[in-house]
Design a protein around this motif. Structure first.
Motif, short mmCIF file in Angstrom:
data_model
loop_
_atom_site.label_atom_id
_atom_site.label_comp_id
_atom_site.label_asym_id
_atom_site.label_seq_id
_atom_site.Cartn_x
_atom_site.Cartn_y
_atom_site.Cartn_z
N MET A 25 0.82 -1.22 0.00
CA MET A 25 0.00 0.00 0.00
C MET A 25 0.86 1.28 0.00
O MET A 25 0.43 2.29 -0.55
N THR A 26 2.03 1.22 0.57
CA THR A 26 2.88 2.42 0.61
C THR A 26 3.30 2.86 -0.79
O THR A 26 3.59 4.04 -1.00
N GLY A 27 3.30 1.94 -1.73
CA GLY A 27 3.69 2.27 -3.10
C GLY A 27 2.72 3.22 -3.79
O GLY A 27 3.07 3.87 -4.78
N LEU A 28 1.48 3.32 -3.28
CA LEU A 28 0.49 4.19 -3.92
C LEU A 28 0.84 5.67 -3.81
O LEU A 28 0.32 6.49 -4.56
N GLU A 63 -9.25 8.83 0.68
CA GLU A 63 -8.49 10.07 0.48
C GLU A 63 -7.76 10.07 -0.85
O GLU A 63 -7.72 11.09 -1.55
N GLN A 64 -7.16 8.94 -1.20
CA GLN A 64 -6.44 8.85 -2.47
C GLN A 64 -7.38 9.04 -3.66
O GLN A 64 -7.02 9.66 -4.65
N LEU A 65 -8.58 8.50 -3.55
CA LEU A 65 -9.56 8.66 -4.62
C LEU A 65 -9.79 10.14 -4.92
O LEU A 65 -9.93 10.53 -6.07
N GLN A 66 -9.82 10.93 -3.87
CA GLN A 66 -10.12 12.36 -4.02
C GLN A 66 -8.91 13.20 -4.41
O GLN A 66 -9.07 14.35 -4.83
N SER A 67 -7.71 12.63 -4.32
CA SER A 67 -6.53 13.47 -4.56
C SER A 67 -5.65 13.01 -5.73
O SER A 67 -4.91 13.83 -6.27
N GLU A 72 -3.36 5.84 -14.24
CA GLU A 72 -3.17 4.41 -13.97
C GLU A 72 -3.57 4.06 -12.54
O GLU A 72 -3.98 2.94 -12.27
N VAL A 73 -3.45 4.99 -11.64
CA VAL A 73 -3.89 4.77 -10.26
C VAL A 73 -5.41 4.96 -10.17
O VAL A 73 -6.09 4.21 -9.48
N ARG A 74 -5.92 5.93 -10.89
CA ARG A 74 -7.36 6.20 -10.85
C ARG A 74 -8.19 4.98 -11.26
O ARG A 74 -9.17 4.65 -10.61
N TRP A 75 -7.80 4.31 -12.35
CA TRP A 75 -8.67 3.21 -12.77
C TRP A 75 -8.65 2.07 -11.76
O TRP A 75 -9.67 1.41 -11.56
N HIS A 76 -7.53 1.87 -11.08
CA HIS A 76 -7.50 0.83 -10.05
C HIS A 76 -8.28 1.26 -8.81
O HIS A 76 -8.96 0.44 -8.19
N LEU A 77 -8.20 2.52 -8.45
CA LEU A 77 -8.99 3.00 -7.31
C LEU A 77 -10.48 2.85 -7.58
O LEU A 77 -11.24 2.47 -6.68
N ALA A 78 -10.90 3.12 -8.81
CA ALA A 78 -12.32 2.93 -9.15
C ALA A 78 -12.72 1.48 -8.90
O ALA A 78 -13.79 1.21 -8.33
N GLN A 79 -11.87 0.56 -9.29
CA GLN A 79 -12.17 -0.86 -9.08
C GLN A 79 -12.23 -1.20 -7.59
O GLN A 79 -13.07 -1.97 -7.15
#
Length: 126
Positions: A25-28, A63-67, A72-79
């Motif tokens: 998770m720290t890699g995000l 929080e990450q979803l909002q920031s 490439e991170v967004r599509w995984h957060l949506a999932q």
């Protein structure tokens, strides 16, 4: 950026050692976009089989979803949003973010996963 690197090996390793999930998770939030991208990919793949691992990181992911601005991170957060339980207020925020992405994002993958997540979330939050 166009390869998955060693994500499958990481998924296998973390899937067999769920305590290592916290490290993943720290890699995000890493300084390097490639690390963020591959971490998001691995988190998504691990939690297909172990969605319970997300629970301890739910506030962080919200929080990450909002920031996050990296597609490439967004599509995984949506999932990932569909693998956790949300109250009505949180779900409304998530749906606003995903709707914004679906309307403004350039990436077809982000748009697709945003729309899919909106559909899936609507079942629990009509």
């Amino acid at each position: 950026m166009r390869s998955i690197g060693h994500v499958d090996a990481v998924v296998s390793f973390v899937g067999n050692n769920p305590d290592r999930f916290n490290e993943l998770m720290t890699g995000l939030t890493d300084d390097h976009s490639v690390v963020r991208m591959r971490s998001a990919d691995a988190v998504e793949k691990v939690t297909r089989q172990h969605p319970e691992l997300l629970q301890a990181h739910q506030v962080f992911l919200f929080e990450q979803l909002q920031s996050t601005t990296q597609q490439e991170v967004r599509w995984h957060l949506a999932q990932l949003m569909t693998r956790m339980s949300w109250d009505e207020e949180e779900a409304a925020v998530i749906m606003r973010v995903l709707t914004h992405w679906a309307e403004t994002e350039v990436s077809q993958i982000v748009i697709f996963h945003s729309l899919q997540a909106l559909f899936d979330l609507s079942a629990a939050h009509p």
